[in-house]
Scaffold this active site. Structure first.
Site, short mmCIF file in Angstrom:
data_model
loop_
_atom_site.label_atom_id
_atom_site.label_comp_id
_atom_site.label_asym_id
_atom_site.label_seq_id
_atom_site.Cartn_x
_atom_site.Cartn_y
_atom_site.Cartn_z
N GLU A 1 0.84 -1.20 0.00
CA GLU A 1 0.00 0.00 0.00
C GLU A 1 0.88 1.25 0.00
O GLU A 1 2.06 1.19 0.33
CB GLU A 1 -0.87 0.01 1.26
CG GLU A 1 -1.87 -1.13 1.33
CD GLU A 1 -2.78 -1.16 0.13
OE1 GLU A 1 -3.52 -0.19 -0.10
OE2 GLU A 1 -2.75 -2.15 -0.62
N LYS B 1 -10.09 -6.25 4.15
CA LYS B 1 -10.59 -7.26 3.21
C LYS B 1 -11.49 -8.28 3.92
O LYS B 1 -12.53 -8.67 3.39
CB LYS B 1 -9.41 -7.96 2.53
CG LYS B 1 -8.63 -7.02 1.59
CD LYS B 1 -7.30 -7.63 1.19
CE LYS B 1 -6.50 -6.74 0.27
NZ LYS B 1 -5.10 -7.15 0.13
N1 HSE Z 1 -1.11 -4.15 -0.42
C1 HSE Z 1 -1.98 -5.19 -0.82
C2 HSE Z 1 -1.30 -6.52 -0.58
C3 HSE Z 1 -2.34 -5.02 -2.25
O1 HSE Z 1 -0.10 -6.55 -0.30
O2 HSE Z 1 -1.97 -7.54 -0.63
C4 HSE Z 1 -3.52 -5.81 -2.69
O3 HSE Z 1 -4.67 -5.45 -2.03
#
Ligand code: HSE
Length: 439
Positions: free
Chosen positions: A191, A206
């Site tokens: 991110e 998530k």
């Molecule tokens: N930063 C997130 C990960 C990207 O490493 O899974 C995907 O959502």
């Protein structure tokens, strides 16, 4: 619009995923048109930062996202800006004017999903977010469509690619945390603020979205217990291996049901955990994500693939655009109250959940310490399943005592942790991690 007219896409955000989307819509145009039943064409791109080096494949560019949303030339808006501020404003504005929204923004949906899902329903607009969870794996579609009619027991997944990439490199290559994180950032996995990855927040976003979908209940994100991988050391990875486990960062959403199957509580959390070495998730390495689902019809099923990165995530956006073009993007039904109480189903407090735990306790290397620790555990009704005690001091007359407990309530474990930490023989921070048996 006639059924064969093209679907005109406006894209907001031109980062890693946005750039891959531009490319994928061009490279795969024929396959996309065949599947969608009509062409899908990128007509406008808006980004706060102009990127003159990017080939927009004929789309026009502006820095004005508001103009893009209101444009009569744009049928559907793709939001790949991320975060909450501007992304939330433009998502509201898109749905309010009856246009469908496709987004890869997990923070947005975990924190404002209820409002946006309602806006979509009210305005008869679609909202697609396959790209928000597990990158290129069609997990949302599997959950709401493929398994949509089944009573889900639990979902557990490796849903942050960056954490999995780091833990895998630490396990297999003995790599240092900072160096691996830097590589994950370079590869476009992490991110904008990588503490969202390593601190577990991204996975929590998530799993909160997943829990909302599969259990149909609103999830107050602030109540979701979150921990990252910062406390996991090479030492813990090695002790876990000796005990028959791998350390993975997981998102877990489990429903608790009464005797007749009514949902009475939902347990949602994101944290590092010990996974038995013989489970499929234990062998999932690198940036790969994987989710296991248990339901009352299929039983156990597993979904795996690249969970981050430009093309895999852009492919999930394309899948939603195809559903928009076909008119098959499902709405998210309004949240349900409990069948039992008529109230919102409660989110379980971590204290009230039960698990086996791994503990690494740094103690003074002197007689009687092990007996003291096992006494403090038994005072809280905690039984020891396995134990490792190094015979030689690792540093400054310290030895780690590694304990694997039998299943215990988190509240009892917390009480034991407090009394053990207060012992003068304990000379450092205690690491504790849950065991997820995934059965
Ligand atoms: N930063 C997130 C990960 C990207 O490493 O899974 C995907 O959502």
């Amino acid at each position: 619009m006639t059924a064969t007219a093209e679907l005109r896409v406006g894209l907001c955000g031109l980062g890693t995923v946005g750039q891959s989307l531009v490319e994928l819509l061009a490279v795969n145009a024929a396959a996309i048109e065949r599947q969608a039943g009509r062409p899908i064409r990128l007509v406008q791109v808006a980004s706060r930062t102009p990127k003159p080096g990017v080939d927009l494949q004929g789309a026009t560019f502006s820095t004005d996202t508001q103009q893009l949303i209101g444009s009569s030339e744009v049928d559907v808006v793709v939001e790949l800006i991320g975060g909450e501020g501007l992304a939330l404003d433009l998502s509201r504005a898109t749905l309010a004017c009856g246009k469908s929204l496709v987004t890869g923004n997990k923070a947005l949906l975990a924190l404002h999903g209820e409002e946006l899902f309602a806006l979509a329903r009210q305005n008869k607009a679609g909202i697609g977010f396959e790209a928000a969870v597990a990158g290129g794996i069609p997990l949302i579609n599997a959950l709401v469509s493929g398994l949509g009619g089944n009573q889900i027991g639990w979902v557990a997944g490796i849903i942050n690619g960056t954490c999995n990439y780091i833990l895998t490199a630490m396990t297999e290559d003995g790599a240092a945390f900072d160096a691996v994180l830097a590589t994950a950032q370079e590869l476009g996995y992490a991110e904008a603020d990588p503490t969202f990855d390593v601190g577990g927040i991204d996975a929590a976003h998530k799993i909160a979205i997943i829990a909302r979908l599969v259990f149909g209940v609103p999830i107050n994100f602030a109540d979701v217990p979150v921990a990252g991988i910062e406390m996991v050391s090479a030492e813990d990875i090695e002790y876990a291996r000796q005990l028959g486990y791998r350390i993975k960062h997981l998102g877990v959403a489990a429903g608790e049901r009464d005797a007749v199957g009514n949902l009475i509580a939902v347990d949602v959390r994101a944290h590092a955990a010990l996974v038995p070495q013989d489970r499929l998730l234990a062998g999932v390495g690198g940036v790969t994500n994987a989710a296991m689902v248990q339901d009352n019809a299929v039983g156990l099923s597993v979904y795996s693939g690249p969970g981050a990165g430009g093309r895999p995530t852009a492919a999930a956006v394309v899948a939603d655009l195809i559903r928009v073009a076909q008119g098959t993007l499902p709405t998210v039904p309004a949240a349900i109250p409990s069948e039992v109480t008529g109230q919102s189903v409660a989110l379980k407090a971590l204290e009230d959940t039960e698990a086996a735990f791994y503990m690494r306790i740094p103690v003074l290397d002197k007689p009687g310490v092990l007996a003291e620790i096992s006494h403090l555990l038994s005072e809280q009704g905690i039984s020891i399943e396995s134990l490792i005690q190094r015979e030689q001091a690792v540093r400054d007359a310290q030895v780690p005592i590694v304990v694997l407990t039998q299943a215990v309530a988190q509240s009892a474990l917390n009480r034991a942790l407090a009394t053990i930490a207060a012992s003068p023989d304990v000379v450092g921070d205690i690491v504790h991690l849950r065991v997820e048996s995934l059965l």
